[in-house]
Structure formats: structure tokens, C-alpha cells
Design a protein around this motif. Structure first.
Motif, PDB file in Angstrom:
ATOM      1  N   LEU A 102      80.043  54.221  13.867  1.00  0.00           N
ATOM      2  CA  LEU A 102      80.129  53.133  13.577  1.00  0.00           C
ATOM      3  C   LEU A 102      78.703  52.407  12.422  1.00  0.00           C
ATOM      4  CD1 LEU A 102      81.357  51.831  16.987  1.00  0.00           C
ATOM      5  CD2 LEU A 102      82.912  52.432  14.555  1.00  0.00           C
ATOM      6  N   LEU A 103      78.047  52.921  13.010  1.00  0.00           N
ATOM      7  CA  LEU A 103      76.357  52.337  12.410  1.00  0.00           C
ATOM      8  C   LEU A 103      76.520  52.655  10.733  1.00  0.00           C
ATOM      9  CD1 LEU A 103      73.941  50.298  11.844  1.00  0.00           C
ATOM     10  CD2 LEU A 103      72.957  52.106  13.406  1.00  0.00           C
ATOM     11  N   GLY A 104      76.860  53.660  10.676  1.00  0.00           N
ATOM     12  CA  GLY A 104      76.884  54.368   8.543  1.00  0.00           C
ATOM     13  C   GLY A 104      78.035  53.717   8.665  1.00  0.00           C
ATOM     14  N   GLU A 105      79.035  53.112   9.452  1.00  0.00           N
ATOM     15  CA  GLU A 105      80.241  52.629   8.415  1.00  0.00           C
ATOM     16  C   GLU A 105      79.824  51.488   8.545  1.00  0.00           C
ATOM     17  OE1 GLU A 105      84.125  52.414   6.817  1.00  0.00           O
ATOM     18  OE2 GLU A 105      82.945  53.879   7.868  1.00  0.00           O
ATOM     19  N   LEU A 106      79.754  50.847   9.102  1.00  0.00           N
ATOM     20  CA  LEU A 106      78.470  49.461   8.895  1.00  0.00           C
ATOM     21  C   LEU A 106      77.765  49.253   7.278  1.00  0.00           C
ATOM     22  CD1 LEU A 106      77.142  47.539  12.099  1.00  0.00           C
ATOM     23  CD2 LEU A 106      79.319  47.720  10.661  1.00  0.00           C
ATOM     24  N   ILE A 163      89.086  48.095  23.658  1.00  0.00           N
ATOM     25  CA  ILE A 163      88.440  48.533  22.666  1.00  0.00           C
ATOM     26  C   ILE A 163      87.008  49.088  23.873  1.00  0.00           C
ATOM     27  CG2 ILE A 163      86.276  47.091  21.518  1.00  0.00           C
ATOM     28  CD1 ILE A 163      88.973  44.826  21.390  1.00  0.00           C
ATOM     29  N   VAL A 164      86.157  50.216  23.121  1.00  0.00           N
ATOM     30  CA  VAL A 164      85.434  50.964  24.057  1.00  0.00           C
ATOM     31  C   VAL A 164      84.047  50.588  23.027  1.00  0.00           C
ATOM     32  CG1 VAL A 164      87.301  52.078  24.947  1.00  0.00           C
ATOM     33  CG2 VAL A 164      85.400  52.985  23.099  1.00  0.00           C
ATOM     34  N   ALA A 165      83.870  50.411  21.799  1.00  0.00           N
ATOM     35  CA  ALA A 165      82.658  49.769  21.308  1.00  0.00           C
ATOM     36  C   ALA A 165      82.642  48.681  20.328  1.00  0.00           C
ATOM     37  CB  ALA A 165      82.318  51.034  20.541  1.00  0.00           C
ATOM     38  N   LEU A 166      81.552  48.175  19.826  1.00  0.00           N
ATOM     39  CA  LEU A 166      82.203  46.912  18.946  1.00  0.00           C
ATOM     40  C   LEU A 166      80.676  47.318  18.559  1.00  0.00           C
ATOM     41  CD1 LEU A 166      83.195  44.319  18.268  1.00  0.00           C
ATOM     42  CD2 LEU A 166      82.282  42.523  20.039  1.00  0.00           C
ATOM     43  N   ALA A 167      81.597  47.044  16.704  1.00  0.00           N
ATOM     44  CA  ALA A 167      79.522  46.941  15.541  1.00  0.00           C
ATOM     45  C   ALA A 167      79.515  45.848  14.845  1.00  0.00           C
ATOM     46  CB  ALA A 167      79.562  48.567  14.516  1.00  0.00           C
ATOM     47  N   VAL A 210      85.863  47.270  16.001  1.00  0.00           N
ATOM     48  CA  VAL A 210      86.291  47.890  16.918  1.00  0.00           C
ATOM     49  C   VAL A 210      86.294  49.483  17.325  1.00  0.00           C
ATOM     50  CG1 VAL A 210      86.735  45.706  17.950  1.00  0.00           C
ATOM     51  CG2 VAL A 210      88.924  47.278  16.669  1.00  0.00           C
ATOM     52  N   ALA A 211      86.397  49.795  18.083  1.00  0.00           N
ATOM     53  CA  ALA A 211      86.948  51.121  18.264  1.00  0.00           C
ATOM     54  C   ALA A 211      87.305  51.165  19.422  1.00  0.00           C
ATOM     55  CB  ALA A 211      85.487  52.303  18.813  1.00  0.00           C
ATOM     56  N   ILE A 212      89.086  51.620  19.400  1.00  0.00           N
ATOM     57  CA  ILE A 212      90.203  51.774  19.873  1.00  0.00           C
ATOM     58  C   ILE A 212      90.328  53.478  20.707  1.00  0.00           C
ATOM     59  CG2 ILE A 212      92.197  52.025  20.884  1.00  0.00           C
ATOM     60  CD1 ILE A 212      91.946  49.439  18.909  1.00  0.00           C
ATOM     61  N   PRO A 213      90.076  54.255  21.785  1.00  0.00           N
ATOM     62  CA  PRO A 213      91.091  56.056  21.919  1.00  0.00           C
ATOM     63  C   PRO A 213      92.354  56.041  21.431  1.00  0.00           C
ATOM     64  CG  PRO A 213      88.995  54.803  23.804  1.00  0.00           C
ATOM     65  CD  PRO A 213      89.605  53.750  22.877  1.00  0.00           C
ATOM     66  N   ARG A 214      92.979  57.040  21.019  1.00  0.00           N
ATOM     67  CA  ARG A 214      93.848  57.361  20.548  1.00  0.00           C
ATOM     68  C   ARG A 214      94.586  57.611  22.047  1.00  0.00           C
ATOM     69  NH1 ARG A 214      95.961  62.551  17.581  1.00  0.00           N
ATOM     70  NH2 ARG A 214      98.545  62.328  17.197  1.00  0.00           N
ATOM     71  N   GLY A 215      96.012  57.049  21.596  1.00  0.00           N
ATOM     72  CA  GLY A 215      97.220  56.556  22.930  1.00  0.00           C
ATOM     73  C   GLY A 215      96.545  55.661  23.949  1.00  0.00           C
TER      74      GLY A 215
END
Length: 780
Positions: A719-723, A685-689, A676-681
């Protein structure tokens, strides 16, 4: 190992026999194969057997499964020729285990070996029977997996006598290669098998078993009978705790396994389980009601309209609490009353208890009830023996669930209820974890230094370590009658586990067993099972603080492999909050086991968390999803553009359910990962891979959703690269995804990262994107 090539074991078209049959079991396999599907091609290797083609020292041109009776008939050179001819599985019927040379020769092509001492395999739908059993095996919807040939023989005989069948049968024996974990993985993805019955006596890899069991139980009911190799048949409570954690339904005795087969094959997957008893006599009704109570089920009463209708059918009917006394009603009237009972809105199941009284013969009543066509809504019990046999046989033939006693019937219904309640428990959303900030490396250093001087830790060091995990040491010893003991122990198969028990004087329960990692819900259930929650409630104390301590201790077990075992004694202070007693102990080891041997469940991969700065200076915290993220994931889905949802899920979704969100957040980290991606501060959750590996761990499928407000900043690419990077670390060779043909942004991203994109084979509207994880430099 993998489920690869198990199709050649379970559904072969060409079989070669290796060696002469030496035992009655071997000869039974041959006899069963003779009656198998006529188009099945069979060859012999090394002995002459009329009807099996000519004897040949060489190998047939094409073969998929070899059945080995004599190990000497299959030297490595011959096995090599079989492999060249297409052989990818061996049913090892010999008592002697395959040699190491055979195992090594089989490994490069992943030739699967079932056995030694295997009871064989059967796939009734294909008229294939390569088992050692005389009993006919009918077609059904339940897969039977067993380690013991004798238990499998009893189950098959029982099922044959009740006209019950199986989707397929596999008996593993000595498990030189194929084990029950492999077969559970096969059952999980098999559309023919709606449920699984499993008998297990030993495990080689608990981590592999738990992963396979959880994957299978997520999709369908799995009923298990454990027959431990030690303990003279006693149930192992640690095993039972593991089975429950995996979502399996345990039956305590062999008879329960039989009842489970009937429950899974004949009874529906109901929403509710309200039972009404219909019996031809008050005493018979009482037997049924007693069985309902013993199995923790709920009886129900009838609506007034149903009572009126039933009285109109037979005036002598009597209505009792939870039951209807049919008195002297003739068979036709009994059938009409049973139909009326089944139509009552407050009734889910009718338990028909029938005694062979004058004017109410079993056979006529059985025929009348079977003619209703109500199927599994009616559970029948034909009391007696001689006069009941024909009624039971007729009921089985007409697919009406029938049992020898009310207890058997209610036990079968209880298994269905347990599956539903187990699934609900497994999918409950835990509250957010409140773990203390822990310097794991500092604690590991303290433990390593202490281990060099012996295994027992000094009390002062024990107090220091525990303080990092949220527990302070009491200055004075508290009242021992109020102690909760939490022990870290080791199980022969399942590695380290937690045992929780309260002082007998105040808890009134035995010990509860569990596995790390824990969440607050799992921790509370352990305390409830041990009687701690009820005991504290009687004193007006909340057990939430004890549940939090259990979570912390479980985290310590995961973090610190140097802790071999522990006995941590907790007592409530004046407010009922837990403090650590001075006689608590930690025992260390300087040679901890590898994680997969030490932990039966994959822990949360906290080390994968990272911060990243992308285009426009946008900063995100990237971490693995947790079960407690369910609400945040639902908000992501609800706030996403409907078109984005369609492209991600291949269809519009109007409502995002708890079940759907639980599937996205409650993961087996051995098999799948979701970043999951969470903007700083923020906490949003704004993305799910997502990346889900097949049981082979050879390939894994990705999916990706980025909220439209955070598109074009490089988040999807990262995120796709991280997967792909995660797949590479896990030894996964291929990462792939199915993408709608009109989803050009996703297709462009995949091509940019080095994915090969082609039309999907079975869906003209989709594209298949695939990458080999070891290749492209642009996802390093």
C-alpha cells in the motif's frame, strides 16, 4: 498554479516600486504604504520619490514584492535581476496585462503576479496596507477575497463604519496568475482567518475553484457573493448549485455580503439558533418576529422561572409569543432583562429591537447593554437614523453586534445557521452505490461509431445505451403531466451538469441543478428541490427509484465524454417506477473536452482498483475508499489494537466519531487518495492508506494503518508503494510522512522502500520520512 510564494505577496518585508504612479489608485497605494509598518523596507525603481530611498535604475540588494505601476519599467532583464535579488511576487497595479514574456520569465521561480487592475493586498495584523482604498482596514478574523475592486471598496467602507476588521484582504483584478482559488487555498490553512468572505464574477478553472472551495469550506465558513459578468446582475442557478455542492454559503445581494461580514466576525459558531425578541413596544416586537420568520429561523418562548425573574425586574413587562415587550422600562432595567433572557436555557440569541421613545434613549440603553459583556449573545437593532447613529457606533466599539434592521440581523444569524447545516449535509454518509455492471468500452464504441454519422442519435441506439444504465424504454408515450425531465447540459464555466425538473402541473417547482458524480443522497436532494419527491409522495410512490436513475445518469455523464447533451424524459409506470419515454434524445460530439474542462468535480477513480496476491498466498482487493465505506472504516478503527491507533494518530482515541470517519472517507480525489484493502471473499476493510497533497501538488503526506491480524504479509509495503506510485502518476515530486520515533516497524518499512528518514524539526519525538517519487526502483 500553486499557493507557493503567496506569503511574499501577502506579507512582504521588502518592497520595490516599479515605475511612476499614473493614477489616483497608484498614488493611494503609495500613501497607504507610507503609513504601513515602519520597519517595512521600500525602494523605488525608475522614478524619484522622496521618502522611498534614492531613485535607482538598478535593483535593490534584497526585495520580496514588486509593485508595478508602469509595465515598461519592468522589462524581462530587470525582472530577472529582481528575481535574483529574491523577488517572488508582483502586485500588478497597471491596467495593461503582463506580457507573455513577463509571464514566462516569472514561471521558473514561480513568481506570483496579482493583477492586472488589482486592488492590492492588506494584512492589518502586520500594519501592511498596499491597497488602492482610502478606508482604514482594522484587524479581524475574516479574510476578504474579491475580484472586483469596486465591490471590495464598498465592503471595506461598510466594515470600517461598523468597527469590523479583516485578517487580510486581497483583490485579484484581471487574474493573469493569482486567482481566487489560490487565495481560498491560502485562507484554508491560515490560522488567523476563522472565516472567508468571497466575491466572484468569473472563473478560469472551475475544477480548481471547486477543489479549493471544498478544502476551505471543510475548515471554516466561506460566504460568497456571485456577480456574474453576464445577465445584468442575475444569479446564475448553475453557479449557485456549484457553490452549494462545495459547501459555500451564498448571499444574494451586496447587503447580504455586508451582513455576512458581521456574522462571521462577531457571531459565534452556535449549535442551535433559537431566538427571543426583546422590544420596547408590541409593534417593534412584531417587526422582529416577522424577520425571524422570513429568514427561516426559530423563535422560542421563555421558561416560567425566567418570566418570574423578569417581572421582578420591571413589573410592566408583557410576555408575547416569542417576544418580550419591554414597554416603558428604563435603560438599566432593559439591560437586566436582556441578561435574564440570555440566561434562559431555551434561548440561544436575544434580538433587542429598540425604538427611541421618551425615557428610553438609544445611547443610554446601548451603554447599559454593552456593559453586560454578553458579546454575540445579543444582536441589537437601534431603529431610526439620527438618534441611532451614536448607539450603533458605541455598540460596534464595544463589539456588540448591531444592525440597521431586524432583517439584517436575522440574515446574519441565518448565515451562521446555514454553515452548520451545510456542513452536516456534506458529512452525511450516503448508502452504498448500486451501479449496474457496465461495459464502458462497448458503450463508448457504440457512441463513437454513431458520432461519425452525425450528432443526433437514433431512438433505437438511445434506448440501447440507456438500457446499460438501468433505464428501459416505454412502449407507448405516457401522460406528459407526470414526466420528470433530466437534461445533460453544458455551462460556460462549470462544464457539463444535470438539470432536473418535473412537469409544472404536478411538481409546482422550478428546475434543480447538480453535478456528476452523484450519490443517492445528492440525487434525492435534487429531486426534492425540483418538487418531484413531494409530488410522488402525494401519490403514495417512493422516489428512491428515481434517485437511483439519477445516480446512473450521472455515472453515464462521467463515463461517456462523447455525450454532448441529453434530454431524458422519465414517466412512472403503474407501480410508480421510472421508464424512459421514446422522445428522449442524446446528442453526441466527436471532439469531447478534456476531463478537467468537462467535469467540475473529480470522479471516483474506479480504474485504480486491482487484485493482489501477497505472502502466504493472501489475496486482497485494493480500491479507493468511498463515502459509503464509513461504517467499515469505523469498524477497522474500533477493532484495531489501541497501540496501533496511537502510532497512527499520535494519541489514544477512545471513540471514533462520524466526523472523523467522514474526513477519512469523503475525499476530493483531485487532492487526496485513500486505498483500502479487502481480503478476497469478504467485505471487510483491513487496511487504510492515505495520501494528501498540498495545494501545490508538489508534495503529499502519507499515513498508513493495517489491522494487526494482517501484519507481516506485505500489505503495508504494497500500500505504501502504491501511494508513491500514485503520487508519481499525479506529478507529485515528494511523498513524506511523520512517524513516531518508537514506531520502528513503520520506520523500517519506510527505509526499505527507499525513504530518507531523519528527526523531525519541530517534534523531538517524531521522525520525518521522505522520498522523491522519481527515484527508487524498489517501488516501481
Amino acid at each position: 498554479m500553486t499557493i507557493r510564494n503567496l506569503d511574499f505577496l501577502l506579507r512582504p518585508r521588502r518592497i520595490v516600486i516599479c515605475g511612476a504612479p499614473r493614477t489616483a489608485s497608484h498614488r493611494q497605494i503609495l500613501a497607504n504604504l507610507e503609513r504601513s509598518k515602519p520597519v517595512l523596507q521600500r525602494y523605488t525603481l525608475g522614478f524619484d520619490r522622496e521618502g522611498w530611498g534614492s531613485a535607482q535604475a538598478d535593483t535593490p540588494p534584497i526585495v520580496e514584492l514588486g509593485i508595478v505601476f508602469e509595465p515598461d519599467s519592468l522589462p524581462v532583464a530587470t525582472l530577472g535581476r529582481l528575481i535574483e535579488s529574491g523577488c517572488r511576487a508582483l502586485l500588478w497595479g497597471a491596467d495593461e496585462a503582463p506580457s507573455q514574456a513577463v509571464l514566462e520569465a516569472a514561471r521558473p521561480q514561480r513568481v506570483r503576479i496579482l493583477g492586472p487592475r488589482s486592488g492590492g493586498v492588506a494584512w492589518p495584523g502586520l500594519a501592511l496596507n498596499a491597497t488602492t482604498y482610502e478606508q482604514p482596514i482594522g484587524k479581524g478574523r475574516v479574510a476578504l477575497i474579491a475580484q472586483s475592486s469596486s465591490v471590495a471598496a464598498a465592503a471595506l467602507d461598510w466594515a470600517a463604519g461598523r468597527e469590523l476588521g479583516f485578517s487580510w484582504v486581497a483583490v485579484t483584478g484581471g487574474e493573469a496568475d493569482v486567482d481566487i482559488g489560490d487565495l481560498l487555498d491560502t485562507a484554508a490553512v491560515d490560522p488567523i482567518s476563522h472565516a472567508v468572505v468571497l466575491q466572484m464574477s468569473r472563473l478560469k478553472s472551475a475544477r480548481k475553484f471547486m477543489s479549493a472551495a471544498r478544502a476551505c469550506a471543510r475548515n471554516k465558513p466561506v460566504l460568497v457573493l456571485q456577480t456574474p459578468p453576464h445577465g445584468i446582475g442575475l444569479r446564475d442557478p448553475v453557479r449557485s448549485a456549484a457553490l452549494q455542492r462545495a459547501g459555500l454559503i451564498e448571499c444574494e445581494v451586496l447587503g447580504g455580503l455586508f451582513d455576512g461580514i458581521a456574522a462571521l466576525e462577531r457571531l459565534p459558531n452556535q449549535q442551535r439558533f433559537r431566538v427571543i425578541v426583546a422590544g420596547n413596544g408590541a409593534g417593534v416586537c412584531a417587526l422582529g418576529l416577522a424577520a425571524i420568520g422570513r429568514h427561516g429561523l426559530q423563535y422560542t418562548d421563555l421558561a416560567a422561572s425566567s418570566r418570574t425573574a423578569i417581572s421582578g425586574i420591571f413589573a410592566g413587562t408583557r410576555f408575547l409569543a416569542g417576544s418580550v415587550d419591554l414597554c416603558g422600562a428604563p435603560p438599566e432595567s432593559i439591560a437586566r432583562i436582556v441578561r435574564a433572557l440570555s440566561e434562559d436555557p431555551g434561548v440561544d440569541s436575544v434580538l433587542l429591537m429598540h425604538s427611541p421613545r421618551a425615557g428610553q434613549p438609544h445611547d443610554q440603553t446601548a451603554q447599559a447593554v454593552a456593559g453586560l459583556g454578553l458579546g454575540a449573545r445579543v444582536l441589537t437593532v437601534w431603529l431610526g437614523l439620527e438618534t441611532a447613529l451614536q448607539a450603533r457606533a458605541y455598540s460596534s466599539e464595544m463589539t456588540v453586534p448591531t444592525f440597521a434592521s431586524a432583517d439584517e440581523a436575522m440574515r446574519a444569524l441565518r448565515y451562521r445557521q446555514q454553515y452548520r447545516s451545510t456542513q452536516e449535509l456534506l458529512m452525511q454518509t450516503p448508502p452504498p452505490l448500486d451501479l449496474p455492471q457496465i461495459d464502458r468500452e462497448k458503450i463508448s464504441g457504440l457512441l463513437a461509431a454513431a458520432a461519425r454519422h452525425g450528432t443526433a442519435m437514433e431512438p433505437a441506439l438511445t434506448a440501447e445505451v440507456m438500457s446499460h444504465y438501468g433505464l428501459s424504454m416505454a412502449a407507448d408515450k405516457a401522460d406528459s403531466t407526470l414526466v420528470v425531465e433530466v437534461a445533460i447540459l453544458r455551462h460556460e464555466e462549470f462544464g457539463q451538469y444535470l438539470r432536473v425538473r418535473g412537469s409544472a402541473l404536478w411538481s409546482g417547482r422550478g428546475a434543480a441543478h447538480g453535478f456528476a458524480p452523484l450519490d443517492p443522497l445528492l440525487a434525492r436532494r435534487l429531486l426534492e428541490e425540483a418538487g418531484v419527491v413531494a409530488a410522488m409522495a402525494r401519490r403514495g410512490w417512493d422516489a428512491a427509484a428515481y434517485a437511483a436513475v439519477l445516480v446512473h445518469i450521472g455515472q453515464m455523464l462521467v463515463d461517456q465524454p462523447a455525450i454532448a447533451n441529453a434530454v431524458l424524459r422519465l414517466a412512472p409506470d403503474a407501480r410508480g417506477l421510472p421508464i424512459l419515454l421514446p422522445d428522449s434524445t442524446l446528442t453526441l460530439t466527436d471532439a469531447p473536452e478534456p476531463p478537467r474542462r468537462r467535469l467540475a468535480l473529480a470522479p471516483y477513480p474506479a480504474d485504480l482498483a486491482q487484485g493482489v496476491t501477497l505472502k502466504q498466498g493472501r489475496e486482497f482487493h485494493i480500491r479507493v475508499v468511498r463515502p459509503a465505506d464509513e461504517t467499515a472504516v469505523i469498524r477497522l478503527l474500533e477493532r484495531s489494537d489501541p497501540e496501533n491507533i496511537r502510532l497512527r494518530f499520535f494519541g489514544y482515541i477512545r471513540q471514533f466519531s462520524h466526523a472523523m470517519a467522514a474526513r477519512l472517507t469523503q475525499l476530493d480525489y483531485d487532492r487526496e487518495i485513500a486505498f483500502v484493502a479487502i481480503p478476497r471473499g469478504t467485505a471487510r476493510i483491513v487496511a487504510l492508506a492515505h495520501l494528501i497533497a498540498d495545494p501545490d501538488a508538489g508534495s503529499a503526506e502519507f499515513s498508513l494503518l493495517v489491522h494487526q491480524d494482517f501484519a507481516r504479509v506485505g500489505l503495508g509495503r504494497f500500500l505504501l508503494g502504491e501511494l508513491v506510485r500514485h503520487g508519481r502518476r499525479q506529478g507529485i515530486h515528494t511523498v513524506f510522512g511523520e512517524i513516531l520515533a518508537e514506531n520502528w516497524p513503520m520506520l523500517s518499512l519506510a527505509r526499505a522502500l527507499g525513504f530518507t528518514v531523519r528527526h523531525a524539526r519541530h517534534d523531538p519525538g517524531s521522525m520525518h520520512a521522505e522520498i522523491q517519487t522519481g527515484a527508487p526502483a524498489h517501488v516501481q
